[in-house]
Design a protein around this motif. Structure first.
Motif, mmCIF file in Angstrom:
data_model
loop_
_atom_site.group_PDB
_atom_site.id
_atom_site.type_symbol
_atom_site.label_atom_id
_atom_site.label_comp_id
_atom_site.label_asym_id
_atom_site.label_seq_id
_atom_site.Cartn_x
_atom_site.Cartn_y
_atom_site.Cartn_z
ATOM 1 N N THR A 35 0.819 -1.217 0.000
ATOM 2 C CA THR A 35 0.000 0.000 0.000
ATOM 3 C C THR A 35 0.851 1.264 0.000
ATOM 4 N N GLU A 36 2.061 1.159 0.539
ATOM 5 C CA GLU A 36 2.897 2.361 0.614
ATOM 6 C C GLU A 36 3.826 2.496 -0.591
ATOM 7 N N VAL A 38 -7.715 17.735 -3.745
ATOM 8 C CA VAL A 38 -8.366 16.515 -3.269
ATOM 9 C C VAL A 38 -8.194 16.394 -1.758
ATOM 10 N N MET A 39 -6.971 16.655 -1.283
ATOM 11 C CA MET A 39 -6.703 16.517 0.140
ATOM 12 C C MET A 39 -7.566 17.496 0.948
ATOM 13 N N LEU A 79 3.051 11.077 -4.007
ATOM 14 C CA LEU A 79 3.174 10.949 -2.560
ATOM 15 C C LEU A 79 1.871 11.371 -1.876
ATOM 16 N N LEU A 80 1.334 12.527 -2.286
ATOM 17 C CA LEU A 80 0.110 13.042 -1.666
ATOM 18 C C LEU A 80 -1.094 12.181 -2.009
ATOM 19 N N ALA A 81 -1.222 11.814 -3.290
ATOM 20 C CA ALA A 81 -2.394 11.047 -3.726
ATOM 21 C C ALA A 81 -2.463 9.721 -2.981
ATOM 22 N N ASN A 82 -1.312 9.073 -2.802
ATOM 23 C CA ASN A 82 -1.339 7.770 -2.152
ATOM 24 C C ASN A 82 -1.427 7.876 -0.637
ATOM 25 N N THR A 83 -0.991 9.013 -0.102
ATOM 26 C CA THR A 83 -1.241 9.250 1.319
ATOM 27 C C THR A 83 -2.742 9.424 1.539
ATOM 28 N N SER A 84 -3.390 10.183 0.669
ATOM 29 C CA SER A 84 -4.847 10.328 0.749
ATOM 30 C C SER A 84 -5.518 8.970 0.643
ATOM 31 N N GLY A 100 -9.040 5.942 1.674
ATOM 32 C CA GLY A 100 -9.426 4.875 0.767
ATOM 33 C C GLY A 100 -9.626 5.372 -0.645
ATOM 34 N N GLY A 101 -10.057 4.463 -1.536
ATOM 35 C CA GLY A 101 -10.122 4.810 -2.955
ATOM 36 C C GLY A 101 -11.513 5.160 -3.450
#
Lengths: 581, 290
Positions: free
Chosen positions: A281-282, B44-45, B108-113, B118-119
């Motif tokens: 996930t990371e 988005v964030m 980095l930000l998109a996947n932290t969100s 969640g998606g």
């Protein structure tokens, strides 16, 4: 001429090709000997290297950064799937045709998209990839959002071999291109498109070729991917993740370098496989952070930051022909009887400002015409009009008696016989002195040996032999000027336009340039020189043309023009006359 | 006829929201000379933070604007001072490094969100009623969001034009060298401006999520939408940006109505590409550097 220095070490192209071949053989042996997992890893690494090679070709070597090369990955993937499912082709020919199809699609797209510059191109490509993904999502033919299943390759080793072969082929093709005149053109265009067009290189067609090849590689990668996973849908074929990984690989290895995508491709493929297994996930957060870390700590990548001259001057055989030889060739292009370059009623307005108004002049073969005038008189604007960097508001320009089109592409004008230097020196940062002269000579000579002979003669005549393998940043301002003049001379122009060529030169360099200009004029070249150093140009000039506030104030032989009270007035203001009186 | 007028009004209201979306990007480009590719992910964030505040604390998105603005301002400070200002821009391709850093930041930000929220697509059910004006019915939520967006855009304009800090920012945008020579701490102005642009992106997100649902992966689309507007309107040109925002609002609404959402997104990109091919330097002839 000697081969300068042994300090800058670089592998010969044959050794590089051998090294790549060895690497490919090792990878193939690994895929054959080990289990399916390792074969799969070798496969995905080879596909990634292929993608990175393509991205680096357009984004690094051609200097057109794109955030949508995944568009061609997706096209290749869909073409392959359709050829297998709809046309019943076996996988191998389907992938080959799909890659060619992606390249073919890239040709008109490249002509269109490369009209965009800088960030507009980069984001325009992102948009293109999104549009294609939406299209694949909407069409029945492509199976819509659900996609299609494709009979995948049976073993893991077979696609790995094909992928390794494709990556090796792409690498060798790029290596061969770099060793050719196209490689020189590509580097010049990436450095400075305007300067490249001034020596007859067409930026758009050079970049379009790089774009097409980059798409071909990405398309092949997409086809291979489908063969491996046996399934295709819009989300995974046009995934932003693929773009992220590709950019990361190129940056990690070294953008614009030959080996960067190979090294970066291998390192990042292994890393992301590891990350995917441990931190699924990371993974993307880490990859994103890695790009940031690279920008901060290792901006040139693992291999970047060092430049190696790819072409060096050959050992000198026989006597140097001298600059007069080059000029003699050039002079044959100029009209002997009439004016070589002439302007009538030439005007240019910028909004309310009339920069150049109704300027008329002519310059004949073997004649040096000096253009002087105070700052803001319109001298450089006049040059930009003459070299099609600006469109005239009115007036005609004639080269050898024939009127020029209103705004021909600058590279065509350069080939037609008008060569220029720029007011602030604009050399190519990534080309050595020798490579710069060679590139310019190659636009006149199809044969490599002829171009080398011509470039060598100019190198000697301008006293630049000792700096032949140096890059512009290591030259003195005066040397940089001479290189720029040499670059223009290598085009063997009918008329040479010098924009303040003597500014920044020391006395020895001015004397050297004066001698060269005399030789060139004696051999029949027409020369137009904007100059501030009036004392240095007046002895050479047959006539002087004085511009003031965009208009011709006067023109004639130096002795009469320089005594003209209006000229003194324009330069020093009326007060001086009062004082003198 | 009623439909046409409704669509027209809808488009104009959407224009306000777009304007706010693009303003942060425009501001950052003006001062730092780099397109922040993480802009959409910041929108988005901001939206998802407002979403959490609504669901867990019952905070109305209009009130949530303040904490979202503050949080994103701090995030912007961290990004600018910790990363962007530390990138060495000297040397060949130096100016590309910041762009690539924001490219990495986007993921980095998109996947932290994605890890936090969640998606799935999220939205805030806010003011779902209809505003009835004679024969016209307009969604209340859009009217409120649009009014808030216009108000914020106007505030930013006044801030840049009337205050000393605003003038300092404009000075740095016009000439960093001249600003430094006048005793302005250019580096801190750049950091502050980036934080302000980030906060504006967050505020825009808090409003947009009331109107259209979005997910952690929606960032790149929003970046391109914002950038399209900046490119069309001309950098630093408030009137141009506003006109472009209205134009795109109208196109979006009419394309949504006649073609559906996917085609509307495609139309947006095609328009962007086609426009720039006709005018490669943008509307005002200023070429963007990479």
């Amino acid at each position: 001429m000697r081969r300068a220095g042994v300090a800058s070490f670089s592998l010969s192209p044959f050794l590089q090709a051998g090294a790549a071949g060895t690497l490919a053989a090792v990878a193939a042996a690994l895929a054959l000997a080990a289990n399916d997992y390792v074969a799969g890893l070798v496969f995905s690494t080879a596909v990634n290297v292929l993608l990175a090679l393509g991205w680096n070709l357009i984004g690094g070597m051609a200097g057109a950064v794109s955030f949508g090369q995944v568009a061609f990955f997706g096209l290749g993937a869909y073409f392959t799937a359709l050829l297998v499912v709809q046309a019943g082709l076996p996988l191998a020919p389907a992938i080959l045709l799909a890659a060619l199809g992606a390249g073919l699609a890239a040709w008109p797209l490249g002509l269109l998209m490369l009209r965009l510059s800088g960030i507009f191109f980069a984001l325009g490509m992102l948009g293109l990839a999104r549009v294609l993904a939406l299209l694949a999502n909407a069409l029945d033919l492509t199976g819509g959002p659900m996609g299609m299943t494709v009979p995948a390759a049976l073993s893991a080793a077979a696609p790995a071999f094909v992928a390794i072969g494709a990556a090796l082929g792409a690498f060798l093709l790029i290596l061969a291109l770099l060793e050719s005149r196209f490689g020189l053109r590509l580097r010049a265009v990436a450095d400075d498109p305007a300067s490249a067009s001034a020596i007859g290189v067409a930026p758009s067609s050079t970049r379009t070729l790089a774009f097409v090849l980059a798409a071909l590689f990405a398309g092949a990668a997409g086809g291979l991917y489908v063969a491996h996973v046996g399934y295709i849908d819009p989300a995974s074929s046009f995934a932003g993740t693929i773009e992220l990984q590709t950019v990361l690989m190129v940056l990690a290895g070294g953008i614009g370098t030959l080996w960067g995508p190979v090294v970066g491709g291998i390192v990042i493929s292994l890393l992301s496989t590891f990350l995917w297994a441990r931190f699924p996930t990371e993974e993307q957060i880490i990859l994103g952070a890695l790009i940031i870390a690279l920008a901060l700590r290792l901006p040139d990548g693992l291999l970047g930051g060092r430049k190696h001259p790819r072409f060096r001057p050959p050992l000198l055989r026989g006597a140097v022909e001298g600059v007069a030889g080059a000029a003699a060739h050039a002079a044959s292009r100029g009209e002997r009887a009439g004016a070589v370059l002439a302007a009538e009623g030439l005007s240019r307005r910028f909004g309310g400002l009339a920069a150049v108004t109704e300027v008329a002049f002519e310059v004949r073969a073997g004649e040096i015409l000096a253009i002087i005038g105070p700052n803001g008189a319109g001298k450089t604007t006049l040059f930009n009009l003459l070299t099609a960097h600006l469109a005239p508001s009115a007036g005609t320009i004639r080269l050898n008696g024939a009127a020029l089109a209103r705004l021909p592409p600058p590279h065509r004008l350069a080939r037609a016989g008008i060569a220029r230097t720029f007011q602030t020196s604009r050399l190519f940062p990534s080309l050595t002195v020798w490579e710069t002269l060679l590139l310019a000579a190659l636009t006149r000579h199809r044969h490599w040996a002829e171009a080398e002979a011509r470039a060598g003669a100019i190198l000697a005549a301008l006293d630049l032999v000792s700096v032949a393998n140096q890059y512009p940043e290591t030259l003195t301002p005066g040397q940089a000027r001479l290189v720029e003049i040499g670059r223009a001379l290598a085009l063997e122009p009918a008329v040479l336009l010098l924009d303040e060529a003597m500014a920044g030169m020391n006395e020895a360099e001015i004397a050297r340039l004066q001698r060269v200009l005399r030789e060139l004029a004696a051999a029949g070249m027409a020369i137009l020189a904007i100059e501030h150093v009036i004392a240095a140009i007046a002895p050479l000039a047959a006539r002087i043309l004085v511009l003031d506030q965009g208009r011709v104030l006067t023109s004639g032989p130096p002795e009469t023009v320089l005594e003209d009270p209006r000229v003194i007035d324009a330069y020093l203001g009326p007060e001086r006359l009062d004082v003198a009186a | 006829m009623g439909t046409l007028v409704s669509l027209l009004l809808l488009g104009l209201m959407w224009g306000g929201v777009y304007l706010l979306m693009a303003q942060g990007l425009n501001l950052i480009y003006g001062v730092m000379r780099v397109v922040n590719l993480a802009h959409g992910d910041l929108i988005v964030m901001g939206g998802l933070i407002a979403f959490s505040l609504f669901h867990h604390a019952g905070l109305s998105p209009l009130l949530a604007l303040a904490p979202v603005f503050a949080l994103l301002f701090v995030l912007g400070l961290l990004i600018a001072a910790g990363v962007l200002e530390r990138i060495e821009e000297e040397g060949p391709r130096g100016e590309l490094r910041t762009l690539f850093a924001t490219f990495g930041l986007s993921y980095l930000l998109a996947n932290t969100s994605f890890l936090i929220w969640g998606g799935q697509f999220q939205s805030i059910p806010f003011l779902q009623g209809a505003l009835v004006l004679g024969p016209l019915t307009l969604p209340e939520g859009l009217a409120a969001a649009s009014a808030a967006a216009f108000a914020l855009a106007l505030l930013l304009h006044l801030f840049l034009e009337r205050t000393l800090t605003g003038k300092t920012i404009r000075a740095v945008a016009q000439s960093p060298l001249g600003a430094a020579a006048s005793g302005i701490a250019v580096r801190w102005v750049r950091v502050f401006t980036f934080a302000l642009g980030t906060a504006l992106a967050g505020a825009a997100g808090a409003l947009v999520i009331c109107l259209v649902p979005f997910q952690s992966a929606s960032g790149p689309d929003l970046t391109v939408q914002s950038f399209t507007l900046v490119a069309l309107g001309g950098l630093g040109n408030m009137l141009g940006a506003w006109l472009a925002a209205e134009l795109l609002g109208l196109i979006e609404v009419f394309a949504q109505y006649t073609l559906g959402p996917d085609a509307a997104t495609a139309a947006f990109y095609l328009l962007f590409i086609l426009f720039l091919i006709v005018r490669p330097q943008g509307l005002l002839g200023q070429a963007g550097r990479v």
